[in-house]
Design an enzyme around this catalytic site. Structure first.
Site, PDB file in Angstrom:
ATOM      1  NE  ARG A  15      -1.242   2.674   2.685  1.00 42.76           N
ATOM      2  CZ  ARG A  15      -0.840   3.858   3.094  1.00 42.76           C
ATOM      3  NH1 ARG A  15      -0.887   4.917   2.280  1.00 42.76           N
ATOM      4  NH2 ARG A  15      -0.325   4.023   4.311  1.00 42.76           N
ATOM      5  CG  ASP A  16       3.316   4.312   2.965  1.00 42.87           C
ATOM      6  OD1 ASP A  16       3.136   5.205   2.133  1.00 42.87           O
ATOM      7  OD2 ASP A  16       3.927   4.494   4.029  1.00 42.87           O
ATOM      8  CG  HIS A 206       5.209   4.919   8.953  1.00 44.07           C
ATOM      9  ND1 HIS A 206       4.371   4.028   8.310  1.00 44.07           N
ATOM     10  CD2 HIS A 206       5.762   5.670   7.977  1.00 44.07           C
ATOM     11  CE1 HIS A 206       4.421   4.234   7.005  1.00 44.07           C
ATOM     12  NE2 HIS A 206       5.265   5.236   6.778  1.00 44.07           N
ATOM     13  CG  HIS A 208       8.845   7.915   4.907  1.00 41.42           C
ATOM     14  ND1 HIS A 208       8.409   7.779   3.608  1.00 41.42           N
ATOM     15  CD2 HIS A 208       7.773   7.636   5.675  1.00 41.42           C
ATOM     16  CE1 HIS A 208       7.125   7.451   3.590  1.00 41.42           C
ATOM     17  NE2 HIS A 208       6.723   7.358   4.845  1.00 41.42           N
ATOM     18  CB  CYS A 239       3.552  10.853   1.292  1.00 41.44           C
ATOM     19  SG  CYS A 239       1.897  11.566   1.447  1.00 41.44           S
ATOM     20  CG  ASN A 248       7.464   3.537   3.841  1.00 44.27           C
ATOM     21  OD1 ASN A 248       6.928   4.119   4.771  1.00 44.27           O
ATOM     22  ND2 ASN A 248       6.901   3.438   2.634  1.00 44.27           N
TER      23      ASN A 248
END
Length: 301
Positions: A15-16, A206, A208, A239, A248
């Site tokens: 997803r991300d 989370h 990056h 993003c 990420n």
């Protein structure tokens, strides 16, 4: 030095990791990618999101992906608003992720609402999901820095987290959305959250890796008591609404580091690298994780 004996990794690559990919990845390839990641040992994963295909075209096949990938593990689907939540419920998933940006500017760029407006809209949706027995994960963007406003006050992050707790969420994923945080800031924020939030609330970090700080930030966060981290196979990600945000932190780099430190993850590194190798030819840019490049160099010799 107190560190956890075991760490849970939540794989966010499907997803991300893929949401900002320029090449459209067909559903059949996403499904195989997810299957390979599950085979590597991931018990928690972001599969896809129900968002407008106009704004995030990579996720337009969410229904097909979900229809082929649900099992007994914790499969998250991101739903940014009431319509997305309704679609997620209809799809049959039992684990739903919502999100909000601590920074008003980021939130408005992302979903055209202020942070307060988003929270007010999400409250009845989350409370209804919890009444129906859903697992709800709240993703909290720009928890350290905002691309438009700069440094974010840690007490503003705490305020948003506490509001989500009041709504009944099960998990808080606290994100360094543009990869500007340093280890000291991570230790301080997560120490604050651990002190003020309920012990029963899952807290996930989370990161990056925009500035190469993600592994150091994970180490500092573990020292603050965090034992859950979002990671992305191949370091995929970025993003679409956060200028300058790179991928990420790579799942394989995190697994290697933790394994070398004697911390269990339950993830098989070789199989994880196979998953990264599978998706790599379909991407618009090379996979840049350290472990993947090392593995590829060994394979070519």
């Amino acid at each position: 030095m107190e560190l956890p004996e075991r760490v849970a990794l939540i794989e966010v690559g499907p997803r991300d990791g893929l949401q900002n990919e320029k090449n459209f990845i067909p559903a059949k390839n996403k499904i195989e990618f997810i299957s390979l990641l599950k085979d590597a040992g991931f018990q928690e994963m972001e599969l896809t999101s129900f968002v407008s295909p106009k704004w995030v075209p990579q996720m337009k096949d969410a229904g097909e992906v979900i229809g082929n990938c649900l099992d007994d593990s914790r499969n998250f689907v991101l739903a940014p608003n009431k319509k997305g939540i309704e679609m997620a419920v209809e799809s049959g998933v039992k684990h739903i992720a919502v999100f909000v940006g601590v920074s008003n500017s980021f939130n408005k760029k992302n979903i055209n609402k202020s942070t307060e407006e988003s929270m007010n809209e999400l409250r009845p949706q989350i409370e209804e999901l919890k009444r129906k027995g859903y697992f709800v994960r709240a993703c909290i963007s720009t928890s350290f820095y905002c691309p438009f406003e700069g440094k974010v006050d840690e007490y503003e992050v705490l305020k948003v987290c506490q509001e989500f707790e009041e709504m009944g969420v099960d998990e808080l994923s606290v994100a360094d959305t543009i990869g500007m945080a340093n280890p000291k800031e991570c230790y301080e924020l997560f120490t604050l959250l651990k002190h003020h939030l309920r012990a029963t609330t899952l807290i996930t970090a989370h990161f990056h890796d925009t500035r190469g700080m993600a592994l150091a930030n994970i180490f500092a966060s573990m020292q603050a008591g965090i034992d859950r981290f979002d990671t992305s196979a191949g370091g995929l990600g970025g993003c679409p609404f956060a200028p300058g945000a790179s991928g990420n932190v790579a799942s394989e780099d995190v697994v290697y580091m933790l394994t070398q430190m004697g911390i269990s993850t339950g993830i098989h590194l070789d199989k994880l690298l196979e998953a990264a190798a599978y998706i790599s030819p379909l991407l618009s840019k090379p996979v840049a994780s350290k472990q993947f490049k090392l593995h590829q160099n060994i394979e070519q010799k």
